[in-house]
Design a protein around this motif. Sequence first.
Motif, PDB file in Angstrom:
ATOM      1  N   LYS A 149      -3.463   4.501  -4.083  1.00 16.51           N
ATOM      2  CA  LYS A 149      -4.194   4.377  -2.831  1.00 16.51           C
ATOM      3  C   LYS A 149      -4.270   5.726  -2.120  1.00 16.51           C
ATOM      4  N   THR A 150      -5.301   5.852  -1.306  1.00 21.33           N
ATOM      5  CA  THR A 150      -5.472   7.097  -0.547  1.00 21.33           C
ATOM      6  C   THR A 150      -4.638   7.062   0.730  1.00 21.33           C
ATOM      7  N   TYR A 151      -4.506   8.214   1.358  1.00 23.82           N
ATOM      8  CA  TYR A 151      -3.745   8.285   2.606  1.00 23.82           C
ATOM      9  C   TYR A 151      -4.456   7.507   3.717  1.00 23.82           C
ATOM     10  N   LEU A 152      -5.773   7.472   3.654  1.00 25.58           N
ATOM     11  CA  LEU A 152      -6.527   6.702   4.643  1.00 25.58           C
ATOM     12  C   LEU A 152      -6.175   5.223   4.571  1.00 25.58           C
ATOM     13  N   ASP A 153      -6.004   4.702   3.344  1.00 29.39           N
ATOM     14  CA  ASP A 153      -5.588   3.306   3.183  1.00 29.39           C
ATOM     15  C   ASP A 153      -4.206   3.079   3.790  1.00 29.39           C
ATOM     16  N   LEU A 154      -3.325   4.047   3.555  1.00 21.12           N
ATOM     17  CA  LEU A 154      -1.975   3.934   4.113  1.00 21.12           C
ATOM     18  C   LEU A 154      -2.017   3.934   5.634  1.00 21.12           C
ATOM     19  N   ILE A 200       0.827  -1.207   0.000  1.00 20.19           N
ATOM     20  CA  ILE A 200       0.000   0.000   0.000  1.00 20.19           C
ATOM     21  C   ILE A 200       0.857   1.251   0.000  1.00 20.19           C
ATOM     22  N   LYS A 201       2.025   1.193   0.645  1.00 16.16           N
ATOM     23  CA  LYS A 201       2.928   2.359   0.641  1.00 16.16           C
ATOM     24  C   LYS A 201       3.386   2.667  -0.778  1.00 16.16           C
TER      25      LYS A 201
END
Length: 449
Positions: free
Chosen positions: A405-410, A396-397
């Motif tokens: 991917k969004t920052y929320l996923d990270l 995910i990074k």
Amino acid sequence: MKVYKLFFVLLGFIPIWSSGSLFAQTNQENEILLNATLPQLIDYALKNKPEVKQAIIDEEIGERDIKSALSGWLPQINANANFNHNLKQQVNALTTNGETNYITFGTKNTSGIVLQADQQFLNAGLIQASKSAKYYREQYKRTTESKQINTIVEVSKAFFDILTSQEQLKIINENIARLEKQLKDAKAQYEGGLVDKTDYQRAQISLSNSQADKKRTEELLKYKYAYIKGLIGYNPEQEFSLTFDTQTMEQHVLLDTTQILSPQNRVEYRLLETQRNLQKINTSYNKAAYLPRLSGFINHSWNYLNNDFSELYNQSYPGSVVGLTLNVPIFQGGKRTQEIKKSQLLERRIDLDLEDTRNLINTQYERALATYKSNLNDWKTANANVEISKQVYNTIKLQYDEGIKTYLDLMTSETDLNTSQLNYLNSLYSLLSAKLDVQQALGTITINP
């Protein structure tokens, strides 16, 4: 006493002496522990913990009690002296052929010295003392052993607790480093107009929470170090540090769960068996109280008689006696019968204590074994989750850096990784503690002189 070498090394998860460890000693009573391993802590605790030292002193006191009781078999020699001055001498009537004369007996001053030796030949109390001496020694030694085993378990758990907190602190620091970089990247993206402000704010919140976790863990570590110092009887003002070998401990968390439980391996059970033997001897003593007591004596006396005190000790009138004393108990109102019945009831009570202890030991073992198996499964699961969480986070990074991917996923993957790592540490501590509990329940934690 000789330094105790712990059979505890056979538990498997105790670190071996490392080349970087230092065990400095300023004097025999004031050791400094720097980079100490678990065996060093346990050895120090067995020599310095007040509770253990008290138990050892109790052993010495018990030995003095035993020798004091057995001393009755040896001759008892006593000396007595007295001096009497008759203010008014006794007058007695002496009648001869119907004529009564009044005669003053004795002298104004009398004195005597008596030296006497007594020897017991048959005495129920001394017979009881002779028979019970062995079991009293066992009782004192097993009480000390119980204190030492509890100390091993307590010190080991405290050591593992500090190890867990130290590793947690490492994970938190790694997490803070990642979050600081993410915060820096999110701020740069926000200032560049690539993302809105929420990513930057979320990074700030996560970083603040991790820093708070770090502060909390550091403060708790201070307490845990203070606790283990007190536990081992260490001077709180002296320098103190520990060394850990996490990999070695992880490699030896497994336990043979097929071992057969034997209550006789438990020091608590053996202590009760000793008490039962002592009670049987007490019953025999109460029965032997019907026997007569036979003793012998010999004495020599020096008697002095004179009306003039200044000449009292010019002339002595010696005497000497040797003889035997036989005391036969005939009737004491039923006291001895009641004492025998009471002692027999106490025997039955200890038998019930043994039965209850066997049940408690079995329950304790089953509980400890179930906890160990459960924690072993949790540890394996947590270990697998750590690897999966790392893979998910790394993937995910990369996707976040590429804008997929969004920052929320990270942040979610970051939280999952952090949680899985902490869960792994907690499960490792729980597993090590459970292993100790199983070994204590089996009675395999022993101390060899």
